[in-house]
Scaffold this motif. Structure first.
Motif, short mmCIF file in Angstrom:
data_model
loop_
_atom_site.label_atom_id
_atom_site.label_comp_id
_atom_site.label_asym_id
_atom_site.label_seq_id
_atom_site.Cartn_x
_atom_site.Cartn_y
_atom_site.Cartn_z
N GLY A 185 1.76 2.34 -3.58
CA GLY A 185 0.74 2.30 -4.33
C GLY A 185 0.49 1.16 -5.53
N TYR A 212 -1.30 -2.84 -6.24
CA TYR A 212 -2.51 -4.07 -5.27
C TYR A 212 -2.78 -4.69 -6.32
N ASP A 232 0.84 -1.31 0.01
CA ASP A 232 0.25 -0.07 0.25
C ASP A 232 1.09 0.83 -0.12
N THR A 256 -9.37 -0.22 -5.80
CA THR A 256 -10.81 -0.28 -6.69
C THR A 256 -10.31 -0.85 -7.78
N GLN A 257 -8.73 -1.16 -8.64
CA GLN A 257 -9.06 -1.58 -10.16
C GLN A 257 -9.36 -2.99 -9.95
N THR A 285 -2.43 0.07 -9.88
CA THR A 285 -2.17 0.99 -8.49
C THR A 285 -3.34 1.02 -8.49
N SER A 286 -4.40 0.82 -7.70
CA SER A 286 -5.58 1.24 -7.10
C SER A 286 -6.46 0.03 -6.45
#
Length: 490
Positions: free
Chosen positions: A284, A286, A281, A313-314, A310-311
């Motif tokens: 960045g 994930y 995290d 939620t992706q 990179t997120s």
């Protein structure tokens, strides 16, 4: 990976030393030369899931999930070049029934019934998840770029459900490993299986389940074991696999070690109780997973290639990008993958990567003319258009240390090669004859010691020279011939 500054200095020093040893003194001017970088940053592409990558005979090759045909491959001599390389279609045989959900292609160099060939293993089906199977295609020769022909569904009459196929050779026997289920996909947790192979496109005998989702970290989102990739070191065999749902940020890598003697016995495999590569995290990163491995150009470093988001939620789609980083080994012989680094982190390129220049070869006695290719023939011409037709990367010779080869800038993987004493720009076919025909010893210029001449590796009584503006391989006996065989490297 934290000691990047000192390591980068050592890398540059080693490369410079290697250039001196391999090439002797190379005269390079700043005009017309585009220096290569000794560092890079991830990602390698803007969208690239389930990556597979290798370094072979002077080039990196890379595949990622295409979702639909064709399967494409990227090729370049450097990591910087790979980031900009075109995705070239290499296999496009996708009739109905295996033309949907084309996932996770891998390519392996195996000695099969037809000799050494490349084999692409990929998952595909009819669009229904229940229809996913692993298929295989075989190259016509030893060029990773193909062409390839379809060999069949690897499970044959067994018709098992499966995705993410890969291979490993243990004790001289070829094995196939994949993510499968006991029967139908519905209601079962995808697990890692292994089976022996009779040849690179056919499994034989019973399959064995060697890993199933059991730990908390393997069942986040969805219970899942997929994407097996073999790693061998010091006589030990490991298999990494991806655990939990690819749709979430907790997709990660687990590790199996072959601790017994029979790879087809489930008890011969030991699963590490904790993941070996997971989200970071702070950086960045994930969902890092679905990986492969490759070695550096000089064979001294081990690298992992994987995808990540990179997120948090992706999900499990086009936002995933291909990243690479070096890894090391623990004292007990297990791999230490560290933690995934952030996008944009400056990393040194794999050790042994060519760090040189794009060069032109200027004729000594016709200084307005340069060695160039035109319709794959090779000659000396003035005012070359496009300019890249007269630019070459002088690389370590395909025949080995002490020689050089000339790789085309705008046709990567194509080299200046002599045949019947004539020259052409030809794609490397991977044979020993090609390597010898495309390799030269750089010596002091026969007409001017401040320039360079190039002695044939396999015909040492002959040199590269121009005659009536065409490039030839000739014996040199006159002053005119010595001038014809002398070039300045710009």
């Amino acid at each position: 990976m934290s000691d990047t500054g000192p390591r980068r200095l050592r890398l540059v020093a080693n490369v410079l030393l290697a250039l001196v040893v391999a090439f002797g003194t190379i005269v390079v001017s700043s005009a017309g030369a585009q220096a290569q970088t000794a560092t890079f940053t991830n990602p390698l592409n803007s969208s690239g899931a389930d990556p597979w990558m290798t370094y072979y005979q002077g080039n990196y090759y890379q595949m990622t999930t295409p979702y639909a045909g064709p399967i494409t491959m990227r090729r370049a001599a450097t990591i910087a070049g790979l980031k900009n390389a075109a995705a070239v279609p290499v296999f496009n045989d996708f009739p109905a029934g295996r033309n949907r959900n084309v996932w996770a292609p891998e390519f392996h160099f195996l000695n099969g019934p037809n000799g050494w060939r490349w084999y692409i293993y990929y998952s595909a089906g009819n669009g229904d998840i229940e229809g996913q199977r692993v298929h295989v295609a075989e190259s016509a020769g030893t060029d990773p770029m193909g062409p390839y022909t379809y060999k069949g569904m690897v499970f044959g009459a067994d018709d098992w459900w499966g995705i993410d196929g890969s291979v490993v050779t243990i004790g001289g026997q070829l094995y196939f490993t994949w993510s499968g289920v006991p029967g139908r996909w519905t209601g079962n947790d995808p697990s890692i299986y292994i089976v022996a192979m009779g040849n690179p496109w056919t499994v034989t005998g019973a399959r064995t389940q060697i890993s199933t989702p059991q730990h908390d970290w393997e069942v986040q989102g969805t219970p899942m074991n997929e994407g097996p990739a073999a790693l061998q070191h010091g006589g030990d065999t490991f298999i990494t696999y991806s655990a939990s749902a690819c749709q979430g940020p907790d997709y990660k890598l687990g590790l199996l070690e072959l601790t017994g003697t029979n790879p087809l016995s489930a008890s011969a495999w030991t699963k590490l109780p904790e993941p070996v590569f997971e989200r970071n995290d702070a950086a960045g990163v994930y969902g890092p997973g679905h990986n492969g491995f490759f070695t550096s150009p000089d064979g001294t470093e081990n690298w992992i290639v994987y995808h990540a988001n990179t997120s948090p939620t992706q999900g499990c789609g086009g936002t995933r990008t291909t990243r690479i980083q070096e890894f090391t080994w623990n004292a007990d012989g297990t791999p230490n993958f560290g933690t995934p680094v952030s996008v944009g982190t400056v990393l040194p390129v794999p050790s042994g990567e060519t760090v040189g220049a794009y060069n032109r070869l200027q004729s000594y006695n016709f200084p307005d003319r340069y060695v160039r290719h035109a319709n794959f023939d090779v000659r000396i011409d003035p005012s070359v258009t496009p300019a890249q037709d007269a630019q070459f990367r002088i690389v370590r010779g395909l025949a080995g240390t002490g020689t050089v080869s000339f790789e085309s800038v705008n046709y990567p993987g194509h080299y200046l090669r002599h045949s019947n004493h004539d020259f052409a720009l030809v794609p490397n076919d991977g044979t020993a004859l090609f390597a010898a025909d495309a390799s030269f010893r750089q010596v002091a210029g026969l007409a001017d010691a401040t320039a360079a001449s190039f002695q044939s590796y396999n015909h040492p009584d002959r040199y590269l020279r121009h005659y009536d503006y065409a490039l030839r391989l000739d014996t040199i006996t006159t002053a005119t011939a010595r001038a014809d065989a002398t070039f300045r490297i710009l």
